[in-house]
Design a protein around this motif. Structure first.
Motif, PDB file in Angstrom:
ATOM      1  N   GLN A 131      39.355  31.180  25.981  1.00  0.00           N
ATOM      2  CA  GLN A 131      39.252  29.854  25.373  1.00  0.00           C
ATOM      3  C   GLN A 131      39.317  29.974  23.860  1.00  0.00           C
ATOM      4  O   GLN A 131      38.776  30.921  23.269  1.00  0.00           O
ATOM      5  N   ASP A 181      39.284  30.685  30.894  1.00  0.00           N
ATOM      6  CA  ASP A 181      39.775  29.788  31.933  1.00  0.00           C
ATOM      7  C   ASP A 181      40.572  30.664  32.887  1.00  0.00           C
ATOM      8  O   ASP A 181      41.357  31.499  32.435  1.00  0.00           O
ATOM      9  N   SER A 182      40.367  30.493  34.197  1.00  0.00           N
ATOM     10  CA  SER A 182      40.996  31.454  35.098  1.00  0.00           C
ATOM     11  C   SER A 182      41.468  30.841  36.406  1.00  0.00           C
ATOM     12  O   SER A 182      41.013  29.777  36.810  1.00  0.00           O
ATOM     13  N   ALA A 203      34.171  32.843  33.805  1.00  0.00           N
ATOM     14  CA  ALA A 203      33.664  31.580  33.248  1.00  0.00           C
ATOM     15  C   ALA A 203      32.546  31.852  32.242  1.00  0.00           C
ATOM     16  O   ALA A 203      32.520  31.260  31.153  1.00  0.00           O
ATOM     17  N   HIS A 238      33.776  32.940  28.889  1.00  0.00           N
ATOM     18  CA  HIS A 238      34.622  31.955  28.203  1.00  0.00           C
ATOM     19  C   HIS A 238      36.114  32.182  28.397  1.00  0.00           C
ATOM     20  O   HIS A 238      36.900  32.128  27.454  1.00  0.00           O
ATOM     21  N   ALA A 253      43.576  35.019  33.519  1.00  0.00           N
ATOM     22  CA  ALA A 253      42.610  34.303  32.689  1.00  0.00           C
ATOM     23  C   ALA A 253      43.120  34.169  31.267  1.00  0.00           C
ATOM     24  O   ALA A 253      43.822  35.046  30.761  1.00  0.00           O
TER      25      ALA A 253
END
Length: 150
Positions: free
Chosen positions: A149, A104-105, A99, A102, A146
């Motif tokens: 972003q 998303d996971s 996180a 950067h 992941a």
């Protein structure tokens, strides 16, 4: 140190049993973020620090890992055994660092067939029983998927 890879040039970075050897996770994930393209993927499989494999590895000094692994895994070569540090091997640590960098996971634990214990029928049976009853935070493997972003 910087990896010899151009910025935003990788679509997929696959780390299979790498994280337990990474001494500086912040630098490692910074490099992952640098080289992976926007919307590119990072996939990780690593031992869970709370699983019996990682606990046993931390109880055995790194200098003895070669001897133990050669007994447990016939044919394992000395040059394929690296020191372990377990700095980023929990679901929480992986989720948090992804996180911050950067991504998303999705991060979860899993237990596969206990191949490390195949050297002994009793050990193997205990491993199968463990995987059947282990709570999720104590399962042996962590998977993290992941996406960088955009």
């Amino acid at each position: 140190p910087s990896w010899p890879v151009a910025d935003d040039s990788i679509d997929l970075c696959l780390c299979d049993h790498v994280m337990e050897h990474v001494a500086d996770p912040e630098a490692f994930f910074a490099e992952c973020h640098r080289v992976i393209r926007p919307n590119g993927f990072l996939c990780i499989r690593t031992p869970n620090a709370f699983g019996y494999v990682a606990i046993a590895a931390r109880l055995v000094p790194n200098r003895l890992h070669g001897k133990v692994l050669r007994s447990a895994q016939r044919g394992r070569q000395e040059e394929d055994i690296f020191p372990t540090v377990y700095k980023c091997n929990t679901r929480r640590k992986l989720r948090n660092i992804l996180a911050r960098k950067h991504f998303d996971s999705a991060v979860f634990t899993y237990d596969a067939e206990p191949g490390y214990l195949a050297f002994s029928k009793l050990a193997y049976r205990l491993g199968v029983a463990y995987q059947r009853y282990a709570i999720p935070c104590a399962k042996n493997v962590i998977f993290a998927f992941a996406q960088k972003q955009a």
